[in-house]
Write a protein that holds these residues in place. Structure first.
Motif, PDB file in Angstrom:
ATOM      1  N   LEU A 147       0.674  -1.388  -0.051  1.00 26.55           N
ATOM      2  CA  LEU A 147      -0.021  -0.160  -0.129  1.00 26.55           C
ATOM      3  C   LEU A 147       0.781   1.202   0.051  1.00 26.55           C
ATOM      4  N   LEU A 148       1.863   1.046   0.706  1.00 28.00           N
ATOM      5  CA  LEU A 148       2.924   2.457   0.905  1.00 28.00           C
ATOM      6  C   LEU A 148       3.655   2.618  -0.264  1.00 28.00           C
ATOM      7  N   HIS A 149       4.223   1.575  -1.040  1.00 29.91           N
ATOM      8  CA  HIS A 149       5.226   1.659  -1.761  1.00 29.91           C
ATOM      9  C   HIS A 149       4.955   1.356  -3.172  1.00 29.91           C
ATOM     10  N   THR A 150       3.449   0.861  -3.588  1.00 29.53           N
ATOM     11  CA  THR A 150       3.267   0.667  -5.028  1.00 29.53           C
ATOM     12  C   THR A 150       1.612   1.463  -5.252  1.00 29.53           C
ATOM     13  N   ASP A 151       1.625   1.293  -6.721  1.00 28.75           N
ATOM     14  CA  ASP A 151       0.359   1.935  -6.984  1.00 28.75           C
ATOM     15  C   ASP A 151      -0.811   1.110  -7.313  1.00 28.75           C
ATOM     16  N   SER A 152      -0.405  -0.170  -6.685  1.00 25.96           N
ATOM     17  CA  SER A 152      -1.423  -1.257  -7.053  1.00 25.96           C
ATOM     18  C   SER A 152      -2.767  -0.887  -6.135  1.00 25.96           C
ATOM     19  N   PRO A 153      -4.017  -1.221  -6.852  1.00 34.09           N
ATOM     20  CA  PRO A 153      -5.184  -1.031  -6.280  1.00 34.09           C
ATOM     21  C   PRO A 153      -5.345  -2.072  -5.098  1.00 34.09           C
ATOM     22  N   ILE A 154      -6.181  -1.447  -4.217  1.00 34.09           N
ATOM     23  CA  ILE A 154      -6.266  -2.163  -2.880  1.00 34.09           C
ATOM     24  C   ILE A 154      -6.716  -3.797  -3.378  1.00 34.09           C
ATOM     25  N   SER A 174      -7.772  -2.952   8.954  1.00 37.75           N
ATOM     26  CA  SER A 174      -8.278  -1.828   9.977  1.00 37.75           C
ATOM     27  C   SER A 174      -7.967  -2.357  11.160  1.00 37.75           C
ATOM     28  N   LYS A 175      -8.321  -3.731  11.638  1.00 36.91           N
ATOM     29  CA  LYS A 175      -8.491  -4.332  12.803  1.00 36.91           C
ATOM     30  C   LYS A 175      -6.834  -4.277  13.442  1.00 36.91           C
ATOM     31  N   TYR A 176      -6.143  -4.844  12.419  1.00 33.39           N
ATOM     32  CA  TYR A 176      -4.366  -4.963  12.716  1.00 33.39           C
ATOM     33  C   TYR A 176      -3.962  -3.553  13.028  1.00 33.39           C
ATOM     34  N   PHE A 177      -4.091  -2.831  11.982  1.00 31.33           N
ATOM     35  CA  PHE A 177      -3.228  -1.267  12.112  1.00 31.33           C
ATOM     36  C   PHE A 177      -4.123  -0.240  12.526  1.00 31.33           C
ATOM     37  N   GLY A 178      -5.392  -0.181  12.659  1.00 30.18           N
ATOM     38  CA  GLY A 178      -6.202   0.703  13.143  1.00 30.18           C
ATOM     39  C   GLY A 178      -6.474   1.821  12.204  1.00 30.18           C
ATOM     40  N   ILE A 179      -6.339   1.545  11.014  1.00 35.45           N
ATOM     41  CA  ILE A 179      -6.624   2.533   9.940  1.00 35.45           C
ATOM     42  C   ILE A 179      -6.811   1.568   8.580  1.00 35.45           C
ATOM     43  N   ALA A 180      -8.025   2.104   8.018  1.00 33.47           N
ATOM     44  CA  ALA A 180      -8.398   1.486   6.669  1.00 33.47           C
ATOM     45  C   ALA A 180      -7.401   1.492   5.455  1.00 33.47           C
ATOM     46  N   PRO A 181      -7.355   0.421   4.925  1.00 30.76           N
ATOM     47  CA  PRO A 181      -6.175   0.624   3.851  1.00 30.76           C
ATOM     48  C   PRO A 181      -6.431   1.565   2.805  1.00 30.76           C
ATOM     49  N   SER A 182      -7.735   2.235   2.610  1.00 33.10           N
ATOM     50  CA  SER A 182      -7.794   3.090   1.664  1.00 33.10           C
ATOM     51  C   SER A 182      -7.270   4.624   2.269  1.00 33.10           C
ATOM     52  N   LYS A 183      -7.105   4.603   3.500  1.00 30.81           N
ATOM     53  CA  LYS A 183      -6.763   5.788   4.201  1.00 30.81           C
ATOM     54  C   LYS A 183      -5.114   5.681   4.154  1.00 30.81           C
ATOM     55  N   LEU A 184      -4.678   4.642   4.280  1.00 33.87           N
ATOM     56  CA  LEU A 184      -3.346   4.519   4.206  1.00 33.87           C
ATOM     57  C   LEU A 184      -2.700   4.683   2.812  1.00 33.87           C
ATOM     58  N   LYS A 185      -3.407   4.405   1.945  1.00 34.34           N
ATOM     59  CA  LYS A 185      -3.276   4.440   0.554  1.00 34.34           C
ATOM     60  C   LYS A 185      -3.041   5.863   0.110  1.00 34.34           C
ATOM     61  N   HIS A 186      -3.710   6.754   0.705  1.00 30.75           N
ATOM     62  CA  HIS A 186      -3.594   8.174   0.391  1.00 30.75           C
ATOM     63  C   HIS A 186      -2.781   8.895   1.280  1.00 30.75           C
ATOM     64  N   VAL A 187      -2.159   8.284   2.004  1.00 27.12           N
ATOM     65  CA  VAL A 187      -1.245   9.209   3.069  1.00 27.12           C
ATOM     66  C   VAL A 187       0.000   9.809   2.408  1.00 27.12           C
TER      67      VAL A 187
END
Length: 187
Positions: A147-154, A174-187
């Protein structure tokens, strides 16, 4: 790791690789560890393989210094684990290479040549995690990196780490990191 004037009784398989770093400087986690032998993380292993190839073809003091600095930083982040017994070590390697597959306890127990009950008991006692917790950790760490280092879709990332249902992946992440993957993708 063998510290100065320390006896060890380590033996390895014939085709095992070693790296020798003669240094007076060790990270605190390694320096104060009572463990002589420990498993290394995938990032550190990849870096060591790169370093080996680099040093084989080029001798450059500045590059060597930068490689040592990087090695030191990776070693600081290293979790020192007791060496697993061969059966569990084989399963752990299998999980790391096949985390996107459906990894049932029965399949993993077969790899370890143990009954499912004995496998779960041995795995938990050696890793301090259940099989499910361990697989989830590996999948979530890989998903986070993708999620952090590629442009691949979720949806693609979910598949790459073993989830066919994007909703199940999103809930687990979301349960593991406390943040939705969609939010992390746009950080």
């Amino acid at each position: 790791m063998v510290k100065t004037n320390e006896k060890h009784y380590f033996s390895a398989e014939e085709n095992a690789k070693f790296i020798v770093v003669d240094t007076d400087l060790l990270p605190e986690n390694v320096f104060h560890s009572s463990q002589i032998v420990f498993s290394i993380s995938s990032p550190l292993l990849a870096f060591l393989e790169f370093s080996e190839s680099q040093l084989r073809y080029q001798i450059n003091p500045e590059v060597e210094r930068l490689m040592f600095d990087t090695f030191y930083k990776l070693l600081e982040q290293q979790n020192l684990f007791v060496q697993y017994d061969a059966r569990i070590r084989e399963v752990v390697a299998y999980i790391h290479h096949n985390f996107a597959k459906n990894l049932s306890v029965e399949v993993l127990a077969d790899i370890s040549c143990l009954s499912a009950t004995q496998f779960k008991k041995n795995f938990k006692s050696q890793t301090n995690q259940t099989v499910t917790e361990y697989i989830t950790k590996i999948r979530m760490q890989k998903a986070q990196a993708l999620l952090l280092h590629t442009d691949s879709p979720i949806a693609i990332i979910a598949e790459l780490v073993g989830y066919t249902d994007i909703s199940a992946f999103s809930r687990r992440f979301s349960k593991y990191f406390g943040i939705a993957p969609s939010k992390l993708k746009h950080v």
